[in-house]
Design an enzyme around this catalytic site. Structure first.
Site, mmCIF file in Angstrom:
data_model
loop_
_atom_site.group_PDB
_atom_site.id
_atom_site.type_symbol
_atom_site.label_atom_id
_atom_site.label_comp_id
_atom_site.label_asym_id
_atom_site.label_seq_id
_atom_site.Cartn_x
_atom_site.Cartn_y
_atom_site.Cartn_z
ATOM 1 N N ASP A 10 11.463 6.497 -21.490
ATOM 2 C CA ASP A 10 10.104 6.775 -21.821
ATOM 3 C C ASP A 10 9.495 6.277 -20.817
ATOM 4 O OD1 ASP A 10 7.983 7.915 -23.358
ATOM 5 O OD2 ASP A 10 7.460 5.867 -23.874
ATOM 6 N N SER A 11 8.070 6.936 -20.690
ATOM 7 C CA SER A 11 7.223 6.469 -19.597
ATOM 8 C C SER A 11 6.847 4.932 -20.112
ATOM 9 C CB SER A 11 6.022 7.099 -19.586
ATOM 10 O OG SER A 11 5.371 7.460 -21.081
ATOM 11 N N CYS A 73 10.185 10.896 -23.592
ATOM 12 C CA CYS A 73 8.848 11.204 -23.327
ATOM 13 C C CYS A 73 8.429 12.676 -23.225
ATOM 14 C CB CYS A 73 8.639 10.649 -21.962
ATOM 15 S SG CYS A 73 6.998 10.845 -21.475
ATOM 16 N N GLU A 152 -2.282 2.244 -28.977
ATOM 17 C CA GLU A 152 -1.791 1.008 -28.312
ATOM 18 C C GLU A 152 -2.736 -0.214 -28.616
ATOM 19 O OE1 GLU A 152 -0.704 1.186 -24.252
ATOM 20 O OE2 GLU A 152 1.145 2.687 -25.042
ATOM 21 N N CYS A 184 3.887 13.801 -28.910
ATOM 22 C CA CYS A 184 3.820 12.926 -27.905
ATOM 23 C C CYS A 184 4.550 11.491 -28.854
ATOM 24 C CB CYS A 184 2.224 12.466 -27.738
ATOM 25 S SG CYS A 184 1.921 10.842 -27.054
ATOM 26 N N HIS A 186 3.725 8.626 -29.081
ATOM 27 C CA HIS A 186 3.019 7.865 -29.958
ATOM 28 C C HIS A 186 2.500 8.356 -31.399
ATOM 29 C CE1 HIS A 186 2.736 5.745 -26.157
ATOM 30 N NE2 HIS A 186 1.853 4.762 -26.273
HETATM 31 N N1 DGL Z 1 5.301 9.044 -23.412
HETATM 32 C C1 DGL Z 1 4.201 10.105 -23.123
HETATM 33 C C2 DGL Z 1 4.205 11.281 -24.027
HETATM 34 O O1 DGL Z 1 5.279 11.606 -24.985
HETATM 35 C C3 DGL Z 1 2.814 9.309 -23.707
HETATM 36 C C4 DGL Z 1 2.310 8.128 -22.953
HETATM 37 C C5 DGL Z 1 2.297 8.608 -21.493
HETATM 38 O O2 DGL Z 1 1.031 9.520 -21.206
HETATM 39 O O3 DGL Z 1 2.843 8.273 -20.640
HETATM 40 O O4 DGL Z 1 4.159 12.263 -23.494
#
Ligand code: DGL
Length: 270
Positions: A10-11, A73, A152, A184, A186
């Site tokens: 993931d990012s 991600c 966050e 997403c 999150h």
């Molecule tokens: N992990 C990213 C997503 O699911 C969210 C956070 C980011 O912008 O890197 O799109």
């Protein structure tokens, strides 16, 4: 049977929601999680950059002999999945196909909303996949970039979050969607607040859970599930150790981290 670990990237730390769901549906699998915390967020980056980062992340996971790569991600799934599938010899799973399938199953009035990062919505990956399967579907897609920082901050049920959500949800309400895809990593954390604001008539599609169910089905079908009885554990690798990462990571994972190591993915050590 294949006892090698499952790789996830993931990012950042949000993808731990996917890791958690994977552990719930496949407790016997060993997981290797890579969070690219040095380069997060991906949601506002160009497709070229996201593809490059995704290649580097995958290469790191493959150096750990993973049996498959899960792109947790949504933004990376939207831009890099096809490239990774062509380039890697290992199976690659993203979050989009499963979310699309779940949304199509859930909707009764054929009106579906999608909320995600600017990159995910701009890529049109969810919209195209939904339309390809059901051309007459009515879609409302909205970039909701303010939500990641609020989550966050742990402002999950904060007045400010509710007020921003009011703005974002207005379009979905006006269109009368009965299904909302949380596109997403999150957003699963916002489910209680969203349920409260939207009521039970709107089905929330949690891309973490749907992705985990999908990966399990695929591994089962290919005979690649682990034969281990359970509790195989998870190693977490990060490209940076951000302030308060433990608190944040444990919020997404809902349990304590076991093994955490900071590594570099753009070097030549693997
Ligand atoms: N992990 C990213 C997503 O699911 C969210 C956070 C980011 O912008 O890197 O799109």
């Amino acid at each position: 049977m294949d006892d090698r670990p499952l790789g996830i990237f993931d990012s950042g730390l949000g993808g731990l929601t996917v890791a958690r769901a994977l552990r719930e549906v496949m407790p016997g699998e060993s997981l290797i999680y890579l969070g690219d915390t040095a380069r997060v967020p991906y949601g506002n980056k160009s497709s070229e950059t996201i593809i490059r980062y995704s290649r580097e992340n995958s290469r790191f996971l493959l150096s750990r002999d993973v049996k498959a790569v899960v792109v947790a991600c949504n933004t990376a799934s939207a831009y890099a999945l096809e490239t990774l599938r062509v380039e890697l010899k290992t199976p690659v799973f993203g979050v989009i196909e499963a979310g699309v399938e779940a949304a199509l199953k859930a909707t009764k009035n054929n009106r579906v909303g999608i909320m995600g990062t600017s990159g995910t919505i701009r890529s049109s990956a969810y919209q195209d996949a939904l339309k390809a399967k059901r051309p007459d579907i009515q879609l409302v897609a909205e970039a909701t970039p303010l939500l990641v920082p609020l989550i966050e901050e742990d402002w999950l049920d904060h007045a400010a979050t509710r007020s921003i959500l009011e703005e974002y949800l207005w379009k979905f309400r006006r269109a009368g969607v009965d299904t909302l895809v949380l596109a997403c990593t999150h957003y699963p954390l916002l489910k209680p607040t969203l349920l409260d604001m939207l009521g039970p008539s709107v089905e929330l599609v949690d891309s973490a859970r749907t992705c985990a169910d999908y990966v399990r089905r695929e591994l089962e079908q290919s005979g690649s599930l682990s034969a281990q009885p359970g509790g195989a554990g998870m190693e977490v690798y990060l490209t940076d150790q951000p302030a308060q990462f433990t608190r944040l990571a444990e919020r997404f994972l809902k349990q304590k981290l076991e093994h955490v190591e900071v590594i570099s993915v753009d070097g030549t050590h693997f």
